[in-house]
Design a protein around this motif. Sequence first.
Motif, PDB file in Angstrom:
ATOM      1  N   ASP A 165      86.825  20.039  70.508  1.00 37.92           N
ATOM      2  CA  ASP A 165      86.774  21.418  70.014  1.00 37.92           C
ATOM      3  C   ASP A 165      88.023  21.659  69.177  1.00 37.92           C
ATOM      4  N   ALA A 166      87.872  22.545  68.168  1.00 36.76           N
ATOM      5  CA  ALA A 166      88.988  22.826  67.271  1.00 36.76           C
ATOM      6  C   ALA A 166      90.013  23.747  67.920  1.00 36.76           C
ATOM      7  N   ILE A 191      89.852  16.705  73.703  1.00 38.80           N
ATOM      8  CA  ILE A 191      90.523  16.473  72.420  1.00 38.80           C
ATOM      9  C   ILE A 191      90.381  17.685  71.487  1.00 38.80           C
ATOM     10  N   VAL A 192      91.521  18.124  70.930  1.00 40.06           N
ATOM     11  CA  VAL A 192      91.495  19.193  69.921  1.00 40.06           C
ATOM     12  C   VAL A 192      91.369  18.506  68.570  1.00 40.06           C
ATOM     13  N   ASP A 193      90.238  18.687  67.895  1.00 39.20           N
ATOM     14  CA  ASP A 193      90.043  18.014  66.611  1.00 39.20           C
ATOM     15  C   ASP A 193      88.888  18.676  65.854  1.00 39.20           C
ATOM     16  N   ASP A 194      88.785  18.316  64.598  1.00 40.33           N
ATOM     17  CA  ASP A 194      87.657  18.748  63.789  1.00 40.33           C
ATOM     18  C   ASP A 194      86.473  17.819  64.114  1.00 40.33           C
ATOM     19  N   ALA A 195      85.305  18.413  64.375  1.00 40.65           N
ATOM     20  CA  ALA A 195      84.164  17.617  64.854  1.00 40.65           C
ATOM     21  C   ALA A 195      83.807  16.494  63.873  1.00 40.65           C
ATOM     22  N   LEU A 196      83.652  16.832  62.592  1.00 41.16           N
ATOM     23  CA  LEU A 196      83.218  15.822  61.617  1.00 41.16           C
ATOM     24  C   LEU A 196      84.277  14.725  61.446  1.00 41.16           C
ATOM     25  N   ARG A 221      86.417  26.659  61.787  1.00 35.55           N
ATOM     26  CA  ARG A 221      87.503  25.912  61.146  1.00 35.55           C
ATOM     27  C   ARG A 221      88.038  24.874  62.115  1.00 35.55           C
ATOM     28  N   GLY A 222      88.308  23.688  61.592  1.00 28.60           N
ATOM     29  CA  GLY A 222      88.956  22.653  62.386  1.00 28.60           C
ATOM     30  C   GLY A 222      90.409  23.037  62.582  1.00 28.60           C
ATOM     31  N   PRO A 223      91.162  22.279  63.403  1.00 26.61           N
ATOM     32  CA  PRO A 223      92.556  22.635  63.684  1.00 26.61           C
ATOM     33  C   PRO A 223      93.445  22.597  62.454  1.00 26.61           C
ATOM     34  N   LYS A 224      93.060  21.848  61.420  1.00 26.01           N
ATOM     35  CA  LYS A 224      93.893  21.828  60.195  1.00 26.01           C
ATOM     36  C   LYS A 224      93.235  22.628  59.100  1.00 26.01           C
ATOM     37  N   GLY A 225      92.411  23.587  59.488  1.00 23.66           N
ATOM     38  CA  GLY A 225      91.788  24.470  58.503  1.00 23.66           C
ATOM     39  C   GLY A 225      90.521  23.890  57.882  1.00 23.66           C
ATOM     40  N   GLU A 226      90.035  22.749  58.371  1.00 20.34           N
ATOM     41  CA  GLU A 226      88.815  22.149  57.830  1.00 20.34           C
ATOM     42  C   GLU A 226      87.672  23.164  57.951  1.00 20.34           C
ATOM     43  N   VAL A 227      86.928  23.360  56.875  1.00 21.00           N
ATOM     44  CA  VAL A 227      85.877  24.388  56.896  1.00 21.00           C
ATOM     45  C   VAL A 227      84.571  23.817  57.429  1.00 21.00           C
ATOM     46  N   TRP A 228      83.992  24.520  58.402  1.00 21.72           N
ATOM     47  CA  TRP A 228      82.674  24.163  58.919  1.00 21.72           C
ATOM     48  C   TRP A 228      81.701  25.252  58.466  1.00 21.72           C
ATOM     49  N   GLU A 229      80.642  24.838  57.779  1.00 22.56           N
ATOM     50  CA  GLU A 229      79.612  25.791  57.338  1.00 22.56           C
ATOM     51  C   GLU A 229      78.296  25.113  57.660  1.00 22.56           C
ATOM     52  N   VAL A 230      77.545  25.690  58.609  1.00 16.67           N
ATOM     53  CA  VAL A 230      76.470  24.929  59.233  1.00 16.67           C
ATOM     54  C   VAL A 230      75.483  24.302  58.245  1.00 16.67           C
ATOM     55  N   TYR A 231      74.997  25.068  57.257  1.00 18.93           N
ATOM     56  CA  TYR A 231      73.993  24.471  56.354  1.00 18.93           C
ATOM     57  C   TYR A 231      74.570  23.325  55.529  1.00 18.93           C
ATOM     58  N   LYS A 232      75.827  23.507  55.084  1.00 12.35           N
ATOM     59  CA  LYS A 232      76.429  22.479  54.228  1.00 12.35           C
ATOM     60  C   LYS A 232      76.924  21.291  55.035  1.00 12.35           C
ATOM     61  N   SER A 233      77.486  21.566  56.232  1.00 12.00           N
ATOM     62  CA  SER A 233      78.187  20.505  56.964  1.00 12.00           C
ATOM     63  C   SER A 233      77.296  19.712  57.912  1.00 12.00           C
ATOM     64  N   LEU A 234      76.194  20.320  58.374  1.00 16.06           N
ATOM     65  CA  LEU A 234      75.397  19.646  59.403  1.00 16.06           C
ATOM     66  C   LEU A 234      74.797  18.306  58.962  1.00 16.06           C
TER      67      LEU A 234
END
Length: 308
Positions: A165-166, A191-196, A221-234
């Motif tokens: 989880d972020a 673990i604290v991290d960005d999923a992707l 957002r991931g821990p370093k500001g990584e953007v998660w947008e479900v339609y684009k990122s999935l």
Amino acid sequence: MHTTPPFTLLDSPNWADYELLDSGDGLKLERFGAYTFARPEAQAMWSRALPQKIWDSAHAVFQPSAEESGGHWLEKTKLPERWEMKYDLTPNLSPKGRGESLRFWAMTTPGRHLGVFPEVAAHWDWMAGLTQKANRPVNALNLFGYTGIASLALAAAGAKVTHIDASKKSVSWGRENQSASKLDGASIRWIVDDALKFVERESRRGVKYDGIVLDPPKFGRGPKGEVWEVYKSLPDLLSACRSVLSDSPLFVALTVYAVRASALHVGQAVEEMMKPFGGVVDRGELVTREKSAGRLLSQAVFARWQGK
Ligand SMILES: C[S@@+](CC[C@H](N)C(=O)[O-])C[C@H]1O[C@@H](n2cnc3c(N)ncnc32)[C@H](O)[C@@H]1O
């Protein structure tokens, strides 16, 4: 010939510590342990069945603000900072698994949630059952794991779990839930991290998983500001997840909240991801049955795959 896939309305009827007491007029009234809460529920487009005085007796009411998912809790009776809740997994996991009762902390949070999404309990039972039945070592990955109850269900069934989880706060909450569940000896990597990013790294390292749970938000957002947008990122995440699956995976469960995506669409995405493995995809809505008038409230869409 193309056939229309079956569609499941999946509810979680085995709760003792949670109830949807009533819904209507854009609101829902719920019990979490000994306390009751009134929260907005935009899709409750019918009338409330319980009298106003029952609604007025809620311990806290969420007051939404203008910005999406913003707002605050108005406490009408002093609540403890946090309180313990319990969920008994339906597959009887003793004595083979590590335990059968999941215990975790609930509290009000600014995002209007209380640390548990009760409607996903059906997935906990399903994953725990598949893990236990597999009768072999199971390496499981929980992405967007929040306070970790799915991780606990998998660990209770004997899986080795990696929880991502972020949010640092959610991950520490998850660790506290692990202790509350007396699963300290279970193997859970928090673990604290960005999923992707995490899954891509695991793929490069050649790490494999037998089961994956994904509960992504609409935006994040991931821990370093990584953007998660479900339609684009999935799509990228599902394809990265496929690359870390073992040769004979057991399950993949995807739940999506608060988006217009239909279960048909998430089902098709999971079908494409899991095509090389055969197996079956079940898709539909996670629902909660209201106690007052028996109406079903749809909370999220899901698609889940299991090997044959
Ligand atoms: C609350 S849970 C999911 C519940 C439900 N699906 C919802 O949307 O409300 C979503 C979790 O995803 C986490 N999250 C958001 N963006 C993330 C990212 N890029 N990588 C990992 N976790 C993320 C949040 O910290 C949160 O704990």
